[in-house]
Design a protein around this motif. Structure first.
Motif, PDB file in Angstrom:
ATOM      1  N   TYR A  17       0.800  -1.230   0.000  1.00 18.86           N
ATOM      2  CA  TYR A  17       0.000   0.000   0.000  1.00 18.86           C
ATOM      3  C   TYR A  17       0.830   1.276   0.000  1.00 18.86           C
ATOM      4  O   TYR A  17       0.305   2.362  -0.210  1.00 18.86           O
ATOM      5  CB  TYR A  17      -0.972   0.015   1.192  1.00 18.86           C
ATOM      6  N   TRP A  18       2.163   1.170   0.222  1.00 22.88           N
ATOM      7  CA  TRP A  18       3.006   2.365   0.324  1.00 22.88           C
ATOM      8  C   TRP A  18       3.996   2.465  -0.826  1.00 22.88           C
ATOM      9  O   TRP A  18       4.561   3.523  -1.098  1.00 22.88           O
ATOM     10  CB  TRP A  18       3.750   2.345   1.650  1.00 22.88           C
ATOM     11  N   GLY A  19       4.239   1.349  -1.499  1.00 21.18           N
ATOM     12  CA  GLY A  19       5.230   1.355  -2.571  1.00 21.18           C
ATOM     13  C   GLY A  19       6.648   1.213  -2.069  1.00 21.18           C
ATOM     14  O   GLY A  19       7.597   1.182  -2.844  1.00 21.18           O
ATOM     15  N   SER A  79       8.215  20.785   3.586  1.00 19.59           N
ATOM     16  CA  SER A  79       7.933  19.550   4.322  1.00 19.59           C
ATOM     17  C   SER A  79       6.463  19.477   4.714  1.00 19.59           C
ATOM     18  O   SER A  79       5.833  18.423   4.631  1.00 19.59           O
ATOM     19  CB  SER A  79       8.804  19.476   5.581  1.00 19.59           C
ATOM     20  N   HIS A  80       5.890  20.618   5.137  1.00 19.21           N
ATOM     21  CA  HIS A  80       4.451  20.677   5.436  1.00 19.21           C
ATOM     22  C   HIS A  80       3.646  20.246   4.213  1.00 19.21           C
ATOM     23  O   HIS A  80       2.719  19.443   4.306  1.00 19.21           O
ATOM     24  CB  HIS A  80       4.057  22.102   5.810  1.00 19.21           C
ATOM     25  N   GLY A  98       1.080  13.654   1.201  1.00 19.02           N
ATOM     26  CA  GLY A  98       1.473  12.258   1.244  1.00 19.02           C
ATOM     27  C   GLY A  98       0.704  11.391   2.211  1.00 19.02           C
ATOM     28  O   GLY A  98       0.247  10.301   1.854  1.00 19.02           O
ATOM     29  N   TRP A  99       0.524  11.870   3.466  1.00 13.33           N
ATOM     30  CA  TRP A  99      -0.119  11.010   4.459  1.00 13.33           C
ATOM     31  C   TRP A  99      -1.548  10.633   4.091  1.00 13.33           C
ATOM     32  O   TRP A  99      -1.923   9.456   4.220  1.00 13.33           O
ATOM     33  CB  TRP A  99      -0.077  11.671   5.838  1.00 13.33           C
ATOM     34  N   GLN A 118       0.472   9.739  -6.469  1.00 13.37           N
ATOM     35  CA  GLN A 118       0.899  10.217  -7.775  1.00 13.37           C
ATOM     36  C   GLN A 118       0.016  11.348  -8.296  1.00 13.37           C
ATOM     37  O   GLN A 118       0.368  12.023  -9.261  1.00 13.37           O
ATOM     38  CB  GLN A 118       0.886   9.070  -8.788  1.00 13.37           C
ATOM     39  N   MET A 119      -1.137  11.550  -7.660  1.00 11.16           N
ATOM     40  CA  MET A 119      -2.015  12.643  -8.073  1.00 11.16           C
ATOM     41  C   MET A 119      -1.390  13.971  -7.683  1.00 11.16           C
ATOM     42  O   MET A 119      -0.970  14.168  -6.539  1.00 11.16           O
ATOM     43  CB  MET A 119      -3.390  12.494  -7.427  1.00 11.16           C
ATOM     44  N   THR A 120      -1.323  14.887  -8.626  1.00 14.03           N
ATOM     45  CA  THR A 120      -0.691  16.182  -8.381  1.00 14.03           C
ATOM     46  C   THR A 120      -1.630  17.076  -7.587  1.00 14.03           C
ATOM     47  O   THR A 120      -2.803  17.215  -7.936  1.00 14.03           O
ATOM     48  CB  THR A 120      -0.347  16.866  -9.714  1.00 14.03           C
ATOM     49  N   PRO A 121      -1.138  17.693  -6.496  1.00 12.31           N
ATOM     50  CA  PRO A 121      -1.995  18.630  -5.751  1.00 12.31           C
ATOM     51  C   PRO A 121      -2.450  19.771  -6.644  1.00 12.31           C
ATOM     52  O   PRO A 121      -1.737  20.199  -7.547  1.00 12.31           O
ATOM     53  CB  PRO A 121      -1.072  19.138  -4.639  1.00 12.31           C
ATOM     54  N   VAL A 122      -3.654  20.265  -6.395  1.00 19.88           N
ATOM     55  CA  VAL A 122      -4.191  21.373  -7.170  1.00 19.88           C
ATOM     56  C   VAL A 122      -3.485  22.653  -6.756  1.00 19.88           C
ATOM     57  O   VAL A 122      -3.592  23.094  -5.616  1.00 19.88           O
ATOM     58  CB  VAL A 122      -5.714  21.497  -6.952  1.00 19.88           C
TER      59      VAL A 122
END
Length: 274
Positions: free
Chosen positions: A142-144, A230-231, A237-238, A261-265
């Motif tokens: 589930y994490w790769g 990092s934020h 990610g989480w 893998q989905m890019t944040p908007v």
């Protein structure tokens, strides 16, 4: 949903949520000072918000820190609003989600409160969740990456690639291990190619597993993050990693595509930062 609507119907409880949106991770005393309200009255309102899962409490020593949990509001939006005008409101949903994720990570390491707190509910036992967090084969699914350690306090752990190279992208040390309810680890990216030292100082991740009548509340707290990048990384990610974990435990299968893998908007992030 009844508990959510009941909680949101009261203006005082909406004001409490507003205060937590402005600054997450407040104690009862801090919330009372801002509202000019007696502690007993504030406690009653916060209990209603907790039962509706709109607020979650993280213990830090003797303190109880209250954090906004925006997931139920997002679910209301998805169920009751977006279905009526999906094309136009899907963009608003993305903005809302990113803003909520940013709100969960507004605390800084210098303030003495968690940098990022994420709560999810899983239909599984505490033992199943613990195994999913610590079993190398399951984390690989589930994490790769395979999380490899004996998970004893003081031991090291490694976040190894599963592409055959077994390269370690993240490593750390187990600070606390209390199966099946609590795991605390340091979290440090490995050095880039050609560098001898790891990247920055290690952050700290805590997994709290709380069983209740056939389900588990899993709270992930990520502290001591170095900077805004990092934020942004952990807020994207989480949720993706934990959504995949939840899917695996509840259905036996991970999500059909890797969610991280989905890019944040980008527009949503700009809105959240404004």
């Amino acid at each position: 949903m009844d508990a959510v609507f009941k909680a949101l119907a009261d203006p005082t409880r909406r004001l409490l949520l507003d205060r937590l949106r402005e600054r997450n991770g407040q104690t009862l005393g801090e919330l009372c000072a801002h509202l000019g309200m007696a502690r007993q009255s504030a406690t009653q309102h916060l209990d209603v918000l907790q039962r509706a899962n709109l607020v979650t409490v993280v213990r830090r020593g003797r303190e109880r820190l209250h954090h906004l949990n925006p997931v139920p509001i997002h679910q209301v939006q998805e169920r009751w609003i977006s279905a009526f005008d999906q094309p136009r409101l899907s963009a608003i949903s993305a903005i809302t989600q990113q803003a909520e994720e940013q709100a969960m990570a507004t605390s800084t390491s210098t303030s003495g409160v968690p940098d990022y707190v994420y709560v999810t509910y899983i239909r599984a036992s505490a033992e199943q969740v613990w195994r999913a967090l610590t079993d190398a084969d399951l984390t690989a699914r589930y994490w790769g990456h395979a999380n490899v350690s004996d998970w004893q306090t003081g031991s090291t752990w490694e976040h190894r690639r599963t592409d055959g190279s077994e390269e370690v992208d993240v490593a750390g040390r187990v600070l606390e291990s209390v199966p099946p309810t609590r795991l605390v680890i340091t979290f440090q990216e490995s050095a880039a190619d050609g560098d001898e030292d790891p990247v920055g100082e290690p952050s700290v991740v805590t997994f709290a597993v709380e069983p209740h009548e056939g389900i588990v509340r899993l709270t992930v707290t990520h502290e001591r993050l170095a900077d805004q990048a990092s934020h942004d990384g952990v807020s994207h990610g989480w949720p993706a990693v934990l959504a995949n974990l939840k899917s695996l435990l509840e259905t036996g299968e991970v999500l059909p595509a890797e969610p991280w893998q989905m890019t944040p908007v980008r527009g949503a992030r700009a809105h959240a930062d404004a």
